[in-house]
Structure formats: C-alpha cells, structure tokens
Write a protein that holds these residues in place. Sequence first.
Motif, mmCIF file in Angstrom:
data_model
loop_
_atom_site.group_PDB
_atom_site.id
_atom_site.type_symbol
_atom_site.label_atom_id
_atom_site.label_comp_id
_atom_site.label_asym_id
_atom_site.label_seq_id
_atom_site.Cartn_x
_atom_site.Cartn_y
_atom_site.Cartn_z
ATOM 1 N N LYS A 10 32.350 45.383 44.789
ATOM 2 C CA LYS A 10 33.390 45.823 45.494
ATOM 3 C C LYS A 10 34.618 45.814 44.512
ATOM 4 O O LYS A 10 34.771 45.101 43.551
ATOM 5 C CB LYS A 10 33.763 44.464 46.496
ATOM 6 N N GLY A 11 35.544 46.722 44.802
ATOM 7 C CA GLY A 11 36.464 46.989 43.802
ATOM 8 C C GLY A 11 37.682 46.030 44.135
ATOM 9 O O GLY A 11 37.959 45.562 45.294
ATOM 10 N N GLY A 12 38.432 45.714 43.013
ATOM 11 C CA GLY A 12 39.701 44.962 43.246
ATOM 12 C C GLY A 12 39.616 43.420 43.631
ATOM 13 O O GLY A 12 40.575 43.201 44.303
ATOM 14 N N VAL A 13 38.310 42.834 43.245
ATOM 15 C CA VAL A 13 38.220 41.662 43.720
ATOM 16 C C VAL A 13 38.653 40.235 42.558
ATOM 17 O O VAL A 13 38.684 39.246 42.884
ATOM 18 C CB VAL A 13 36.895 41.280 44.139
ATOM 19 N N GLY A 14 39.370 41.003 41.462
ATOM 20 C CA GLY A 14 39.539 39.980 40.286
ATOM 21 C C GLY A 14 38.575 39.820 39.231
ATOM 22 O O GLY A 14 38.708 39.121 38.296
ATOM 23 N N LYS A 15 37.683 41.266 39.051
ATOM 24 C CA LYS A 15 36.623 40.964 37.967
ATOM 25 C C LYS A 15 37.387 40.860 36.704
ATOM 26 O O LYS A 15 37.257 40.067 35.650
ATOM 27 C CB LYS A 15 35.685 42.088 38.051
ATOM 28 N N THR A 16 38.230 41.830 36.478
ATOM 29 C CA THR A 16 38.874 42.263 35.205
ATOM 30 C C THR A 16 39.673 40.873 34.773
ATOM 31 O O THR A 16 40.012 40.460 33.632
ATOM 32 C CB THR A 16 39.496 43.517 35.073
ATOM 33 N N THR A 17 40.440 40.675 35.722
ATOM 34 C CA THR A 17 41.367 39.430 35.564
ATOM 35 C C THR A 17 40.957 38.234 35.137
ATOM 36 O O THR A 17 41.043 37.505 34.271
ATOM 37 C CB THR A 17 42.405 39.335 36.934
ATOM 38 N N THR A 18 39.605 38.061 35.776
ATOM 39 C CA THR A 18 38.889 37.002 35.433
ATOM 40 C C THR A 18 38.189 36.845 34.214
ATOM 41 O O THR A 18 38.462 35.893 33.192
ATOM 42 C CB THR A 18 37.768 36.769 36.557
ATOM 43 N N VAL A 19 37.654 38.170 33.787
ATOM 44 C CA VAL A 19 37.044 38.154 32.208
ATOM 45 C C VAL A 19 38.241 38.029 31.286
ATOM 46 O O VAL A 19 38.087 37.466 30.313
ATOM 47 C CB VAL A 19 36.477 39.602 32.255
ATOM 48 N N VAL A 20 39.321 38.580 31.499
ATOM 49 C CA VAL A 20 40.430 38.589 30.412
ATOM 50 C C VAL A 20 40.957 36.992 30.229
ATOM 51 O O VAL A 20 41.146 36.651 29.055
ATOM 52 C CB VAL A 20 41.801 39.330 31.099
ATOM 53 N N ASN A 21 41.211 36.456 31.330
ATOM 54 C CA ASN A 21 42.010 35.086 31.407
ATOM 55 C C ASN A 21 40.831 33.829 31.168
ATOM 56 O O ASN A 21 41.342 32.946 30.302
ATOM 57 C CB ASN A 21 42.780 34.807 32.626
ATOM 58 N N ILE A 22 39.630 33.949 31.571
ATOM 59 C CA ILE A 22 38.528 32.976 31.088
ATOM 60 C C ILE A 22 38.193 33.179 29.540
ATOM 61 O O ILE A 22 38.035 32.138 28.855
ATOM 62 C CB ILE A 22 37.378 33.063 31.867
ATOM 63 N N ALA A 23 37.983 34.540 29.160
ATOM 64 C CA ALA A 23 38.174 34.656 27.895
ATOM 65 C C ALA A 23 39.071 34.254 26.751
ATOM 66 O O ALA A 23 38.946 33.699 25.872
ATOM 67 C CB ALA A 23 37.461 36.183 27.379
ATOM 68 N N ALA A 24 40.398 34.544 27.300
ATOM 69 C CA ALA A 24 41.356 34.031 26.343
ATOM 70 C C ALA A 24 41.565 32.509 26.392
ATOM 71 O O ALA A 24 41.976 31.978 25.352
ATOM 72 C CB ALA A 24 42.673 34.600 27.228
ATOM 73 N N ALA A 25 41.320 31.968 27.529
ATOM 74 C CA ALA A 25 41.186 30.322 27.513
ATOM 75 C C ALA A 25 40.263 29.735 26.422
ATOM 76 O O ALA A 25 40.443 28.925 25.567
ATOM 77 C CB ALA A 25 40.991 29.697 28.890
ATOM 78 N N LEU A 26 39.048 30.176 26.438
ATOM 79 C CA LEU A 26 37.865 30.069 25.780
ATOM 80 C C LEU A 26 37.879 30.164 24.271
ATOM 81 O O LEU A 26 38.099 29.239 23.310
ATOM 82 C CB LEU A 26 36.722 30.787 26.216
#
Length: 350
Positions: A10-26
């Motif tokens: 499904k489009g626009g559910v938050g995949k990219t936002t999730t990848v960017v910000n979890i990766a940045a925190a880690l």
Amino acid sequence: MRTIAVLNQKGGVGKTTTVVNIAAALAAAGSRVVVLDFDPQAHLTIHLGLEPQVVESGSYKVLTQSAEFEQQIMLMRPNLWLLPANINLVGAESELVSVVGRETILREAMLPSRDKFDYCLIDCSPSLGLLTLNALAAAEDVLIPLQPHFLALRGFGKLLQTVELVNKRINPNLKVKWVLLCMFDGRASLTNEVKDDIAQFLESAQGTDRPWSEAKILPVPIRRNIKLAEAPSYGKTIFEYEENCHGAEDYRKVAELIHAQCYPSAPVEILQPVTVNEMQEQPPDTSASSPQPDSQAEQQPDTQPAETDENQNQLPIEIKSISPEQQQQEGDSEEQPSEFTQTTTDQSGT
Ligand SMILES: Nc1ncnc2c1ncn2[C@@H]1O[C@H](COP(=O)(O)OP(=O)(O)OP(=O)(O)O)[C@@H](O)[C@H]1O
Ligand SMILES: [Mg+2]
C-alpha cells in the motif's frame, strides 16, 4: 548483520519515513547501518538529501549489471550508508525478466558485506514485484508499517501470502517480526478496533509454522506528526529537523525496541539521543565508501532455498471490523499470486 525489509504494497503508509528515522536513530547510537532504496520513486534517496537525478549508480546497477554492492553505496551521515535509487530502477523488472535467479540477485550481491554492517534496512516500493521479491529474498526480518484504518487492512492478507511464498520457496529465514502503526491517532475508535483485530490475528498464529507466528505490533505507535511530514522536503531526518517532537520521540523508542530484539546482548542504553550538531557537523560524503568490519555479533545464518507446497499457501485472514460485504470485496481482490514476478500496486492508502 540484520536485514530488515520495510514492506507494505500500500502506498503512503510510512515505509520510507520509518526506514530513514529508525536507521538514523540506530546509526547515531553507534550501529553501522546501510539503507537500500528499492523504490523507483527514490523517496529514500531524496529524504536523505540526495537528488535522484545526480545518482548514476545504486540499486539499479547492483540488480542489472552485477555492480559490486560496496562500490555503489554512499556514506550519507556518520555510520549511515545509502544504496540510492533513481527512476532507472523502473526498468529493472523488465530487463531481468529472462534472467535465471533474478529474485536472489540482491542477496548474492550483499553476501560479501554481511559482516560489515549491523543493520540493513530496505525501503520497498509499494508493489509486490521483482524489486520487493529481491528485498524479501535478502532479508531475515519484515517490518510492516501500517496505517490503522479500514483501507490499511485491504491487501494485508496478500502481503502475508507473498511473505509466505518467499519463505517457502526462496528464503526459509524470512519472518514477519513487527507491525508498526504509523500516523496513529489513538482518539479514533476505528484505529483501536483495527489494532485489536490485527493483534488478535497475529496472536492466533503464535506457535504455528506461519512466517508471521512471531510477529507483534510494536508497543510504541508513531503518532501523526507534522514535523515528520515536513522533514523530507529539507532532506533531513526527524532528529536533524526537530529532535524534540513526538515523531523523533516515537522513532527513537521504536529503534530502541528493535535494537533490543536484534541484539539482545548489546546494552540498550547505547542508544543515546541524537544531537543535531553531531549530525550537521559532518556533511554527506557522496563518494562511495566502504564500512569497517562488523562490530556486533552475527546472529543469522545465511539463507538457503527451500521446498514448497502450492497447497499450503491459503491464508485465512479474518478482520472482524470489516462488514461481510467488505469482506466479500476483499476476498475478490485477494487472488493468490500465480508467479513470484506478479506485480500488485495498491495506492489506495495514499
Ligand atoms: N507519522 C506521520 N505523521 C505525519 N505525516 C507522516 C507520518 N509518517 C509519514 N508521513 C508523511 O506521509 C507521507 C507518506 O509517508 P512515506 O513516504 O513514508 O510512505 P511510504 O509508505 O514510503 O509511501 P510510498 O508507498 O509512496 O513509498 C509522506 O509525505 C510522509 O512525510
Ligand atoms: Mg516510500
């Protein structure tokens, strides 16, 4: 290295936002993280501050020209590498149509690098085509971001079916581990109903051999937060853009939870709050750069092909808050994929 595919067709559910910000925190907490843009829209690439027009290499080259993975990645932040994408990636599916073993190209390309990172997060495109199959063949864990409204549940069964097919045929190590509720509004009653339905469905799979039998809804949902929507246009992570907002708080906690599960022996408190200055002092290095060998224990064995049984791919998923008419429609739209290469794009969540 733990490889996590962030997946929802499904489009626009938050995949990219999730990848960017979890990766940045880690990454800010000291883990070596590589993120893979596997979406021709190149939103991950843009979100990290790189224009796809200037990308000459990246995931397209790795998939179609056997380019070496480590030569295609770029150091974007301290400890955070990116395999970028551009619109060329759209052609990869058709170019690879007659290539034998096309579903496992990424997995093979990444094999020599498995010891060099602690995490690999793959931003999947909103489809279940060949790009996504490559991501699933290379991953051990699946994280499903989901917007908890009725439309978000359409296609959930198909998503799990695809994971199950890949698990049986290509990658027996693949497991759905987490469902992350994104753009969460706890005041809406439907939100809580949908959440309860999913929790109950996942619970009913516990102890079975389904690849989602260990899946849990992450106990920290990502609240709807305007700062998360604004950050990508500045090419910044939420910690660089507004480190004290709800979005930053939620993603930091989710990263901690994931880290605690992936590396239980590593102390959770290594996840220090990210400071904006630390991140801004070191501008992106857009030249290819290789990371150092892995600093944390390898936990997952390499993947092996598996036998399959076509008849085991039925997926009885029942979501209580959907009316019988809606379930009928859902059933109609939930045909089983006949081939791995079938593409199903659903933009109805946008
Ligand atoms: N928690 C949130 N609160 C507010 N806006 C959000 C939140 N999470 C994501 N967004 C915004 O919602 C939009 C869709 O998010 P995102 O791009 O992460 O979804 P996606 O699943 O990757 O989309 P696609 O399927 O097109 O790749 C973006 O504009 C993003 O900035
Ligand atoms: Mg995206």
